[in-house]
Scaffold this motif. Structure first.
Motif, PDB file in Angstrom:
ATOM      1  N   LEU A   1      16.716 -22.676 102.474  1.00 43.33           N
ATOM      2  CA  LEU A   1      15.374 -23.152 102.142  1.00 43.33           C
ATOM      3  C   LEU A   1      14.334 -22.781 103.201  1.00 43.33           C
ATOM      4  O   LEU A   1      13.137 -22.893 102.954  1.00 43.33           O
ATOM      5  CB  LEU A   1      15.392 -24.670 101.962  1.00 43.33           C
ATOM      6  N   PHE A   2      14.796 -22.351 104.372  1.00 39.89           N
ATOM      7  CA  PHE A   2      13.902 -22.024 105.479  1.00 39.89           C
ATOM      8  C   PHE A   2      14.029 -20.544 105.846  1.00 39.89           C
ATOM      9  O   PHE A   2      15.087 -19.953 105.673  1.00 39.89           O
ATOM     10  CB  PHE A   2      14.246 -22.884 106.708  1.00 39.89           C
ATOM     11  N   PRO A   3      12.953 -19.952 106.367  1.00 39.35           N
ATOM     12  CA  PRO A   3      13.050 -18.542 106.777  1.00 39.35           C
ATOM     13  C   PRO A   3      13.981 -18.397 107.984  1.00 39.35           C
ATOM     14  O   PRO A   3      14.107 -19.318 108.793  1.00 39.35           O
ATOM     15  CB  PRO A   3      11.609 -18.177 107.147  1.00 39.35           C
TER      16      PRO A   3
ATOM     17  N   SER B   1      15.199 -17.873 111.516  1.00 44.75           N
ATOM     18  CA  SER B   1      14.464 -17.993 112.770  1.00 44.75           C
ATOM     19  C   SER B   1      15.387 -18.170 113.973  1.00 44.75           C
ATOM     20  O   SER B   1      14.947 -18.589 115.027  1.00 44.75           O
ATOM     21  CB  SER B   1      13.491 -19.171 112.693  1.00 44.75           C
TER      22      SER B   1
ATOM     23  N   SER C   1      20.002 -24.453 104.816  1.00 47.26           N
ATOM     24  CA  SER C   1      19.541 -23.288 105.566  1.00 47.26           C
ATOM     25  C   SER C   1      18.780 -22.258 104.723  1.00 47.26           C
ATOM     26  O   SER C   1      17.772 -21.726 105.179  1.00 47.26           O
ATOM     27  CB  SER C   1      20.725 -22.630 106.277  1.00 47.26           C
TER      28      SER C   1
END
Length: 83
Positions: free
Chosen positions: A19-21, A23, A17
């Motif tokens: 690793l991603f922006p 959202s 988690s």
């Protein structure tokens, strides 16, 4: 079984988690919702509820506050947020 699934979700929260922006359209997040649903309703029903929540999280949904309901359901919880 319950602890195994929860550990897998927590592993996702800590390793994948970030690793991603951010959202997520709902509060609590889908992974937190899945953990709460598993703790409240058991492994099978909680996993089904968490999966249903992930499937209804898409760009066309309004999102917002959606806590784990006290009774098993695959629909969005309509309870109001208590301040």
């Amino acid at each position: 079984m319950k602890n195994f699934i929860i550990k897998g979700i927590r592993g996702y929260q800590k390793s994948i988690s970030p690793l991603f922006p951010p959202s997520c359209r709902y509060y609590p997040t889908c992974s937190t919702y899945a953990i709460e649903a598993i703790e409240k309703h058991g492994s099978l029903k909680g996993t089904v509820m968490g999966t249903a929540r992930i499937l209804r999280c898409h760009p066309l949904v309004r999102g917002g506050y959606d806590p784990v309901p006290t009774k098993f359901t695959l629909k969005r919880n309509q309870e109001k947020k208590k301040n």
